[in-house]
Every structure is written in C-alpha cells, then in structure tokens.
Design a protein around this motif. Structure first.
Motif, PDB file in Angstrom:
ATOM      1  N   HIS A   1      10.022 -30.585  -9.433  1.00  0.00           N
ATOM      2  CA  HIS A   1       9.050 -31.677  -9.328  1.00  0.00           C
ATOM      3  C   HIS A   1       8.004 -31.382  -8.242  1.00  0.00           C
ATOM      4  CE1 HIS A   1       7.483 -35.616 -10.080  1.00  0.00           C
ATOM      5  NE2 HIS A   1       7.567 -35.915  -8.792  1.00  0.00           N
TER       6      HIS A   1
ATOM      7  N   ARG B   1       5.509 -29.106  -9.706  1.00  0.00           N
ATOM      8  CA  ARG B   1       4.678 -29.836 -10.672  1.00  0.00           C
ATOM      9  C   ARG B   1       3.643 -30.689  -9.956  1.00  0.00           C
ATOM     10  NH1 ARG B   1       5.358 -26.516 -14.584  1.00  0.00           N
ATOM     11  NH2 ARG B   1       7.352 -26.660 -15.602  1.00  0.00           N
TER      12      ARG B   1
ATOM     13  N   ARG C   1       5.901 -29.193 -19.505  1.00  0.00           N
ATOM     14  CA  ARG C   1       6.569 -29.589 -18.268  1.00  0.00           C
ATOM     15  C   ARG C   1       7.938 -30.222 -18.515  1.00  0.00           C
ATOM     16  NH1 ARG C   1       2.566 -31.702 -13.771  1.00  0.00           N
ATOM     17  NH2 ARG C   1       0.920 -30.175 -13.986  1.00  0.00           N
TER      18      ARG C   1
ATOM     19  N   TYR D   1      12.708 -30.292 -16.513  1.00  0.00           N
ATOM     20  CA  TYR D   1      13.326 -31.572 -16.159  1.00  0.00           C
ATOM     21  C   TYR D   1      14.558 -31.829 -17.022  1.00  0.00           C
ATOM     22  CZ  TYR D   1       9.215 -32.839 -13.378  1.00  0.00           C
ATOM     23  OH  TYR D   1       8.235 -32.874 -12.427  1.00  0.00           O
TER      24      TYR D   1
END
Length: 142
Positions: A77, A80, A114, A118
């Motif tokens: 994260h 990102r 993306r 995750y």
C-alpha cells in the motif's frame, strides 16, 4: 521540447518503476516466507507427538504468517500511495507534453493491475485465520 521537463519526466518514470519493483519484491518475500511457514505448519501438524508445545508452535507459525502477510500488505500500500502521488505530479506538471510516454496506465486499467497484490496478501492472511479456526474447532490448540 523543454530539456528540464523531459528530465523530470524520466525521473518520475524511473521512480514509478522503482515503486513497482518494490511491490514485486515485497510480494516475493511474502510468498517465500509463507511457503516456509506453511511447510512448517504441515510438518508440525503431521508430527507424531502429543507434546503440548506442539500447539504453541502451531500458534506461533500462524501468528507469524498473519503478521508478515499484513506487514507486506502495508508495504504494498505504501508503494501504491507513492505511485499515486507520482501520477498526480505527472498530470499536474503537464509532463505528457514532453513526448516521454506516460509510465502508467489509465485509472480504470491501473486499478485492475493494483488489485492482485492486495488480494494475495489478504487471501494468505485469511488462509492463516481459517487454519487457526480449524485448529480451535478440532481442539488442536489449547
């Protein structure tokens, strides 16, 4: 074409590439670690012993797996967030005018790209939670 602007575009593109590399490295470290932890879990689970410490070893393996998965998720994260900031900088600085190709895709496509890191981290953490739940249900842990 402004040489300074082109140099900035190259630097931003390089930084985005670096952030993508960090994400890939973090996922590789996570999956390597998780593989060792899963093998350790299976080894302890199949050991023919009634030693009560076995239950604690299982709990420690599960806790380590969850912690590393969540720590990796935070690292992914962070990369990102940095990439997103760089994209905003790119757009606000008018770097498309440099002739340098945009080092990122459109928002809709980028969101799809993306998602997997995750999901991988989340699924691994959920797997460990499921394993500890199974251990508790079947009385394998205290």
């Amino acid at each position: 074409m402004d040489e300074r602007k082109f140099a900035i575009a190259q630097a931003v593109a390089k930084q985005i590439e670096t952030e993508q590399g960090l994400t890939a490295n973090r996922l590789n470290w996570n999956l390597t670690f998780q593989g060792f932890m899963l093998a350790s879990y299976a080894l302890v689970a199949t050991a023919e012993t009634s030693d009560p410490n076995r239950d604690w070893v299982h709990a420690i393996i599960i806790a380590a797996g969850i912690i590393v998965s969540l720590a990796t998720l935070l690292g992914v994260h962070a990369s990102r967030m940095q990439s997103s900031d760089l994209k905003v900088f790119w757009n606000e600085s008018g770097l498309d005018e440099t002739g340098h190709p945009r080092p990122f895709s459109r928002k809709e496509i980028s969101m799809i790209g993306r998602l997997p890191p995750y999901l991988i981290c989340g699924v691994v953490a959920i797997m460990w939670l499921a394993l500890i739940s199974i251990d508790l249900v079947f009385g394998l842990l205290p």
